[in-house]
Enzyme design. Structure first.
Site, PDB file in Angstrom:
ATOM      1  N   GLY A  23     -75.731 -29.951 -63.120  1.00  0.00           N
ATOM      2  CA  GLY A  23     -74.842 -30.182 -61.982  1.00  0.00           C
ATOM      3  C   GLY A  23     -75.228 -31.534 -61.423  1.00  0.00           C
ATOM      4  N   HIS A  24     -74.399 -32.532 -61.632  1.00  0.00           N
ATOM      5  CA  HIS A  24     -74.735 -33.899 -61.222  1.00  0.00           C
ATOM      6  C   HIS A  24     -73.844 -34.311 -60.061  1.00  0.00           C
ATOM      7  CE1 HIS A  24     -76.597 -34.807 -65.441  1.00  0.00           C
ATOM      8  NE2 HIS A  24     -77.190 -33.826 -64.799  1.00  0.00           N
ATOM      9  N   GLN A  49     -80.852 -32.245 -67.092  1.00  0.00           N
ATOM     10  CA  GLN A  49     -82.118 -31.537 -66.877  1.00  0.00           C
ATOM     11  C   GLN A  49     -83.243 -32.552 -66.628  1.00  0.00           C
ATOM     12  OE1 GLN A  49     -80.077 -30.160 -69.836  1.00  0.00           O
ATOM     13  NE2 GLN A  49     -79.124 -29.258 -68.068  1.00  0.00           N
ATOM     14  N   LYS A  70     -79.966 -37.738 -60.838  1.00  0.00           N
ATOM     15  CA  LYS A  70     -79.477 -38.543 -61.982  1.00  0.00           C
ATOM     16  C   LYS A  70     -78.016 -38.943 -61.778  1.00  0.00           C
ATOM     17  CE  LYS A  70     -80.610 -35.064 -64.610  1.00  0.00           C
ATOM     18  NZ  LYS A  70     -81.382 -34.244 -63.647  1.00  0.00           N
ATOM     19  N   ASP A 127     -82.481 -32.113 -61.393  1.00  0.00           N
ATOM     20  CA  ASP A 127     -81.967 -32.326 -60.031  1.00  0.00           C
ATOM     21  C   ASP A 127     -82.677 -33.455 -59.297  1.00  0.00           C
ATOM     22  OD1 ASP A 127     -80.323 -30.139 -60.524  1.00  0.00           O
ATOM     23  OD2 ASP A 127     -81.807 -28.733 -59.740  1.00  0.00           O
TER      24      ASP A 127
HETATM   25  P1  GDP Z   1     -79.006 -34.351 -60.739  1.00  0.00           P
HETATM   26  O1  GDP Z   1     -78.799 -33.047 -61.408  1.00  0.00           O
HETATM   27  O2  GDP Z   1     -80.260 -35.034 -61.171  1.00  0.00           O
HETATM   28  O3  GDP Z   1     -77.811 -35.260 -60.846  1.00  0.00           O
HETATM   29  O4  GDP Z   1     -79.198 -34.036 -59.176  1.00  0.00           O
HETATM   30  P2  GDP Z   1     -78.326 -32.997 -58.297  1.00  0.00           P
HETATM   31  O5  GDP Z   1     -77.009 -33.604 -58.040  1.00  0.00           O
HETATM   32  O6  GDP Z   1     -78.376 -31.647 -58.889  1.00  0.00           O
HETATM   33  O7  GDP Z   1     -79.216 -32.909 -56.999  1.00  0.00           O
HETATM   34  C1  GDP Z   1     -79.525 -34.038 -56.229  1.00  0.00           C
HETATM   35  C2  GDP Z   1     -79.048 -33.788 -54.791  1.00  0.00           C
HETATM   36  O8  GDP Z   1     -79.619 -34.740 -53.930  1.00  0.00           O
HETATM   37  C3  GDP Z   1     -77.549 -33.957 -54.640  1.00  0.00           C
HETATM   38  O9  GDP Z   1     -77.106 -33.111 -53.613  1.00  0.00           O
HETATM   39  C4  GDP Z   1     -77.412 -35.419 -54.229  1.00  0.00           C
HETATM   40  O10 GDP Z   1     -76.213 -35.683 -53.495  1.00  0.00           O
HETATM   41  C5  GDP Z   1     -78.613 -35.571 -53.366  1.00  0.00           C
HETATM   42  N1  GDP Z   1     -79.213 -36.919 -53.351  1.00  0.00           N
HETATM   43  C6  GDP Z   1     -79.347 -37.811 -54.366  1.00  0.00           C
HETATM   44  N2  GDP Z   1     -80.072 -38.871 -53.958  1.00  0.00           N
HETATM   45  C7  GDP Z   1     -80.391 -38.643 -52.660  1.00  0.00           C
HETATM   46  C8  GDP Z   1     -81.167 -39.368 -51.700  1.00  0.00           C
HETATM   47  O11 GDP Z   1     -81.715 -40.425 -51.951  1.00  0.00           O
HETATM   48  N3  GDP Z   1     -81.297 -38.776 -50.476  1.00  0.00           N
HETATM   49  C9  GDP Z   1     -80.727 -37.601 -50.141  1.00  0.00           C
HETATM   50  N4  GDP Z   1     -80.912 -37.118 -48.926  1.00  0.00           N
HETATM   51  N5  GDP Z   1     -80.009 -36.902 -51.029  1.00  0.00           N
HETATM   52  C10 GDP Z   1     -79.855 -37.408 -52.267  1.00  0.00           C
HETATM   53  P1  IMO Z   2     -79.504 -31.002 -64.000  1.00  0.00           P
HETATM   54  O1  IMO Z   2     -78.912 -31.823 -65.127  1.00  0.00           O
HETATM   55  C1  IMO Z   2     -82.389 -27.961 -62.774  1.00  0.00           C
HETATM   56  C2  IMO Z   2     -83.161 -24.740 -65.640  1.00  0.00           C
HETATM   57  C3  IMO Z   2     -82.709 -23.347 -65.239  1.00  0.00           C
HETATM   58  C4  IMO Z   2     -83.763 -22.509 -65.940  1.00  0.00           C
HETATM   59  C5  IMO Z   2     -83.976 -23.262 -67.248  1.00  0.00           C
HETATM   60  C6  IMO Z   2     -83.187 -22.726 -68.428  1.00  0.00           C
HETATM   61  O2  IMO Z   2     -78.563 -30.710 -62.909  1.00  0.00           O
HETATM   62  O3  IMO Z   2     -80.783 -31.617 -63.547  1.00  0.00           O
HETATM   63  P2  IMO Z   2     -80.628 -22.826 -69.111  1.00  0.00           P
HETATM   64  O4  IMO Z   2     -79.402 -22.327 -68.408  1.00  0.00           O
HETATM   65  O5  IMO Z   2     -80.600 -24.289 -69.391  1.00  0.00           O
HETATM   66  O6  IMO Z   2     -80.945 -22.033 -70.330  1.00  0.00           O
HETATM   67  O7  IMO Z   2     -81.821 -22.545 -68.069  1.00  0.00           O
HETATM   68  O8  IMO Z   2     -83.576 -24.604 -66.995  1.00  0.00           O
HETATM   69  N1  IMO Z   2     -82.105 -25.774 -65.607  1.00  0.00           N
HETATM   70  C7  IMO Z   2     -82.017 -26.707 -64.652  1.00  0.00           C
HETATM   71  N2  IMO Z   2     -82.734 -26.898 -63.531  1.00  0.00           N
HETATM   72  N3  IMO Z   2     -81.412 -28.834 -63.116  1.00  0.00           N
HETATM   73  C8  IMO Z   2     -80.699 -28.678 -64.255  1.00  0.00           C
HETATM   74  O9  IMO Z   2     -79.802 -29.582 -64.680  1.00  0.00           O
HETATM   75  C9  IMO Z   2     -80.958 -27.550 -65.060  1.00  0.00           C
HETATM   76  N4  IMO Z   2     -80.433 -27.075 -66.216  1.00  0.00           N
HETATM   77  C10 IMO Z   2     -81.155 -26.014 -66.544  1.00  0.00           C
HETATM   78  O10 IMO Z   2     -82.756 -23.186 -63.840  1.00  0.00           O
HETATM   79  O11 IMO Z   2     -84.972 -22.562 -65.222  1.00  0.00           O
HETATM   80 MG    MG Z   3     -78.484 -31.022 -60.884  1.00  0.00          MG
END
Ligand code: GDP
Ligand code: IMO
Ligand code: MG
Length: 428
Positions: free
Chosen positions: A40-41, A223, A16, A13
């Site tokens: 979840g991207h 991840q 990416k 998270d």
């Molecule tokens: P990922 O799994 O690495 O793609 O990241 P996620 O989408 O799960 O979580 C990142 C969260 O931060 C999302 O809600 C994005 O919309 C938000 N986000 C990404 N970059 C920024 C930033 O520079 N500032 C803020 N405030 N939010 C951001």
């Molecule tokens: P993105 O790509 C954050 C964590 C879960 C748990 C562990 C194992 O959005 O960054 P799993 O279901 O993979 O067997 O769970 O890994 N986890 C993540 N945490 N971002 C993710 O993906 C994750 N995918 C798995 O919360 O701790």
């Molecule tokens: Mg994510």
């Protein structure tokens, strides 16, 4: 530079999806090489938010997107995602989205086993996403998995009945749960097979052709480095290799083809699920970061645990991934924090350690050693040039570069595609 790998450096998270979406504009192909719908991207374009779990984050840029062989795919979820994007007016033809024949298929028994293990109290709770990821990778390693090529094969029913018998024995006898209805499973998967067959192909051949033509390829990790099955905080990890080396294995391309590797670093640290977290905050600053950063899981909606940036982890990520650059995200969220702590090393029983320990017992006892720097009050979300950032913000960035010995190539100051400062364009 033509081929770029993007990986998370922390526990996922990091943002990416946003950075991949941004850089996909300059690439021809976007390939996801591991994980499944545990990811979840998030992408935000013109104020509209898209969350992708399986389809690579290049899809909004209308780039050819590939689901690599290293992924585990829940076909029902993939179809929902395709329909969702079609509903948003995004064309998903079979030449826009390709699924590797070798990618593994998540089956209902994988999800049932994941949920049973997490909830039964008999085994260690990992805090998984409950999507069947671990049990699917287990079957892959045990050579009892169903790949997309097998889903399309005439022996599919026979193969599934054989595996499901063992899974049902485990679910009923060990967990005391209801068995999976195999006839229903076969009916559902027949529908998935018909719908997804046009998208399935031998993607390594396609990627190789693209490389030979000099096309630009973006490899999207899911991840984060510290959730890696080998190098993360085992057993509190996911079940795949999340580091840059797996971009090769998970897509069927050799390491000589990779040109640059960017690690995404959130300006602070978050973690979802169980496991140690040395710089975790349990105070008002932690709540501030959680709320201002809207730190809720994009997949499960769980609250993310929040803490200070940990340079021991980032240095570990630089080493494990051979990072050529960093993208620092969510820098805007730190605005208003009076003093910012940067963890530079750990203290373990009066001993200073600079490397990320392997033993979770040691990591659990590590106290972070902080360097405290002054924060800034300004809202930096509209800044588009590093020179216009407040001095304290620039100093924070400078310390991260020094402590990681890695240049910062991109800075993200908001969730939107354009809320970004590019210092060194990886594709230019
Ligand atoms: P990922 O799994 O690495 O793609 O990241 P996620 O989408 O799960 O979580 C990142 C969260 O931060 C999302 O809600 C994005 O919309 C938000 N986000 C990404 N970059 C920024 C930033 O520079 N500032 C803020 N405030 N939010 C951001
Ligand atoms: P993105 O790509 C954050 C964590 C879960 C748990 C562990 C194992 O959005 O960054 P799993 O279901 O993979 O067997 O769970 O890994 N986890 C993540 N945490 N971002 C993710 O993906 C994750 N995918 C798995 O919360 O701790
Ligand atoms: Mg994510």
């Amino acid at each position: 530079m033509s081929n770029l790998v993007i990986v998370g450096t922390q526990w996922g998270d990091e943002g990416k999806g946003k950075i991949v979406d941004l850089l996909a504009e300059y690439s021809d192909l976007v390939v996801r090489f591991q994980g499944g719908n545990n990811a979840g991207h998030t992408m935000v374009v013109d104020g509209e938010q898209f969350i992708s779990h399986l389809i690579p984050s290049g899809i909004l840029q209308k780039k050819q997107c590939i689901i690599g062989n290293g992924m585990v795919v829940d076909p029902g979820v993939l179809i929902e995602e395709i329909d969702y994007l079609i509903g948003k007016g995004i064309q998903i033809d079979p030449d826009m989205l390709l699924i590797s024949q070798k990618a593994h298929v998540i089956m209902p028994y994988h999800k049932a086993i994941d949920a049973a293990r997490e909830g039964c109290g008999k085994s260690r709770k990992i805090g998984t996403t409950g999507r069947g990821i671990g049990p699917c990778y287990e079957d892959k390693a045990a050579r009892r998995g169903i790949r997309f090529i097998d889903l399309l094969d005439e022996d599919f029913e026979k193969n599934v009945r054989g595996v499901a018998e063992e899974k049902n024995f485990y679910l009923t006898s060990f967990h005391g749960l209801d068995p999976i209805d195999v006839d229903q499973l076969l009916r559902d998967y027949e529908g998935y097979r018909k719908r997804l067959a046009p998208y399935v192909s031998d993607i390594s051949v396609l990627i190789d052709k693209a490389v030979r033509k000099g096309n630009r390829i973006l490899f999207e990790g899911a991840q984060g480095t510290h959730l890696d099955i080998d190098h993360g905080t085992y057993p509190y990890v996911t079940s795949s290799s999340t580091i840059s080396g797996n971009a090769c294995c998970g897509s069927g391309i050799g390491p000589k083809r990779m040109d640059s590797i960017i690690g995404i670093v959130k300006a602070y640290t978050t973690r979802v699920g169980e496991g140690p977290f040395p710089t975790e905050l349990f105070d008002a600053t932690g709540d501030f970061l959680q709320q201002k950063g809207a730190e809720f899981g994009a997949t499960t909606g769980r609250k993310r645990r929040c803490g200070w940036i940990d340079m021991v982890m980032i240095r570990n990520a630089v080493m494990l991934n051979s990072l050529t650059g960093l993208a620092l995200t969510k820098l805007d969220v730190l605005g208003g924090v009076e003093e910012i702590n940067i963890c530079t090393s750990y203290m373990y029983r009066n001993q200073r350690i600079d490397h990320f320990p392997v033993s979770l017992k040691v990591l659990g006892e590590c106290e972070p050693v902080f360097e405290t720097v002054p924060g800034w009050k300004e809202d930096i979300s509209s800044v588009r040039s590093a020179d216009d950032l407040p001095e304290n913000t620039r100093n924070y960035l400078q310390r991260i570069q020094e402590l990681s010995e890695t240049p910062i190539d991109l800075i993200s100051v908001g969730p939107g595609r354009n809320e970004t400062i590019i210092l060194n364009h990886p594709f230019k």
